[in-house]
Design an enzyme around this catalytic site. Structure first.
Site, PDB file in Angstrom:
ATOM      1  N   ASP A   1      32.098  40.883  37.348  1.00 19.61           N
ATOM      2  CA  ASP A   1      32.602  41.918  38.267  1.00 19.61           C
ATOM      3  C   ASP A   1      33.141  43.168  37.572  1.00 19.61           C
ATOM      4  O   ASP A   1      33.590  43.140  36.435  1.00 19.61           O
ATOM      5  CB  ASP A   1      33.673  41.331  39.198  1.00 19.61           C
ATOM      6  CG  ASP A   1      34.793  40.613  38.456  1.00 19.61           C
ATOM      7  OD1 ASP A   1      34.571  40.151  37.320  1.00 19.61           O
ATOM      8  OD2 ASP A   1      35.889  40.501  39.019  1.00 19.61           O
TER       9      ASP A   1
ATOM     10  N   GLU B   1      36.156  37.735  38.390  1.00 13.37           N
ATOM     11  CA  GLU B   1      37.236  37.349  37.490  1.00 13.37           C
ATOM     12  C   GLU B   1      38.490  38.181  37.766  1.00 13.37           C
ATOM     13  O   GLU B   1      39.596  37.737  37.498  1.00 13.37           O
ATOM     14  CB  GLU B   1      36.807  37.531  36.028  1.00 13.37           C
ATOM     15  CG  GLU B   1      37.766  36.943  35.009  1.00 13.37           C
ATOM     16  CD  GLU B   1      39.010  37.779  34.788  1.00 13.37           C
ATOM     17  OE1 GLU B   1      40.109  37.200  34.673  1.00 13.37           O
ATOM     18  OE2 GLU B   1      38.898  39.018  34.755  1.00 13.37           O
TER      19      GLU B   1
HETATM   20 ZN   LIG Z   1      40.007  43.000  33.498  1.00 13.41          ZN
HETATM   21 ZN   LIG Z   2      38.129  41.199  31.784  1.00 11.97          ZN
END
Ligand SMILES: [Zn+2]
Ligand SMILES: [Zn+2]
Length: 397
Positions: free
Chosen positions: A78, A136
């Site tokens: 991401d 994440e």
């Molecule tokens: Zn980050």
């Molecule tokens: Zn990262």
């Protein structure tokens, strides 16, 4: 093709992949096109691909003819809701979205690793899984969904890395035990009884109670936590009241808690709740507490961290491999490490000559692309070290 030559060929591919991904970033749980791109590359390499894991997660599996254990390699996918302020040919084409943490580099490294092990399949024992994990940067992140989808079922070990611009290109760091913090959040509403600013004795002032609470919360780390355990309690916001001559009925406090061990984490939660209730009561008010447990701490396995300190010098040179200090940012790689042993590693990606000087999540963030080759070689060394050790164990038994 010889390995060295193939690595050089992979480097030019990594740069191409990375720049494409950098130009087309997608935020957490929205990595649809990113997943399609990853999937297309993996299929081209000859992999069968599982997609849609925990959102837009993608997994490819290499099953070697020679038996052995299962090694998992993970990258995150991401980008962040940040406007890209760099000026370069590969800057983000999506307004307000940017790969400002280096996850574009992580995906490229993992694609290259998949390509490398496919090419040299004969040298592989057992199984290697390549995990492209979504989300994440948000909590709860994509790791839990990957685990639920079975990504690490029956696996023996997992490795992940982060390109890290605070560390210079050509260096690497990791540490046994806890290396990145658990990050929890709290939201406290103090509820009193509002009234006239000139007639305080018939009210219960939420602002006064909240002010006292902010000070009381400072004593949790200083008086309740073991001084040898690193911990942070930060009050980030305090907001209450509507006019200078009105006593506030409500006041809201929000903050974050960072810890490295589970006992300290629970202790702080318990103390925060009881200090809040007691303080609110002392001022004739009530407290509503919303305490959210975020990512746990990233805790590296001792043996696997030791493997890093044996393997990384082959890639970086002995002088360039460092013991990482504990870091207060959090990382959802932590969830995998609660299930199976493994190691999370930092690969130096900072270089003033290439303008790779900004911290992660900065609108001008960039990393030295040469770091991807170091990252790839490190992944290969870790996998081979693990597999060699296991093969030797089998023949020695
Ligand atoms: Zn980050
Ligand atoms: Zn990262």
């Amino acid at each position: 093709m010889k390995e060295q030559l193939f690595l050089e060929h992979l480097f030019s591919k990594m740069v191409k992949w990375r720049r494409f991904l950098h130009m087309h970033p997608e935020v957490s749980f929205g990595e649809k096109k990113t997943a399609a791109f990853i999937e297309a590359q993996l299929r081209e390499m000859g992999y069968e691909v599982t997609s849609g894991m925990g959102g837009h997660g993608v997994m490819a599996v290499l099953k070697a003819r020679q038996p052995g254990k299962t090694v998992v390699l993970r990258a995150d996918m991401d980008a962040l809701p940040i406007q890209d302020e760099k000026s370069c040919e590969y800057k983000s084409t999506v307004p307000g979205v940017m790969h400002a943490c280096g996850h574009d580099g992580h995906m490229s490294i993992l694609l290259a690793a998949a390509s490398f092990f496919k090419q040299f399949e004969e040298s592989v024992h057992g199984e290697i899984r390549f995990l492209f994990q979504p989300a994440e940067e948000t909590c709860p992140g994509g790791a839990l969904g990957m685990i639920e989808a079975g990504a690490i079922n029956g696996a023996d070990v997992i490795y992940g890395l982060h390109l890290w611009t605070p560390i210079q290109l050509g260096k690497a760091a990791s540490s046994p035990g806890p290396v990145m913090a658990a990050a929890d959040e709290f939201y406290i509403d103090i509820i009193g009884r509002g009234g006239h600013g000139g007639i305080p004795h018939v009210t219960a002032d939420a602002v006064v109670a909240a002010s006292a609470l902010v000070m009381q919360l400072q004593t949790i780390v200083s008086r309740s936590v073991d001084p040898l355990q690193p911990a942070v309690v930060t009050v980030g916001t305090i907001a209450g009241g509507s006019a200078q001559n009105v006593i506030a009925e409500r006041c809201r406090i929000t903050g974050t808690v960072r810890t490295f061990d589970e006992e300290t984490r629970q202790l702080i939660r318990t103390r925060l709740e009881s200090v809040t209730r007691a303080t609110a009561q002392a001022y004739g008010t009530k407290a509503e507490i919303d305490y959210i447990l975020g990512y746990p701490a990233v805790v590296n396995d001792e043996k696997e961290a030791d493997r890093f300190f044996r393997s990384a010098p082959h890639v970086f040179g002995a002088e360039q491999v460092m013991l990482s200090p504990k870091m207060m940012p959090a990382e959802d790689f932590a969830y995998y490490l609660r299930e199976i042993p493994g190691c999370f590693m930092f690969v130096g990606a900072g270089n003033a000559d290439k303008n790779a000087v900004y911290p992660h999540h900065h609108p001008r963030f960039d990393f030295d692309e040469d770091a991807m080759l170091y990252g790839l070689k490190l992944m290969i060394e870790m996998v081979r070290s693990y597999q060699n050790e296991h093969v030797q164990n089998v023949s020695g038994e």
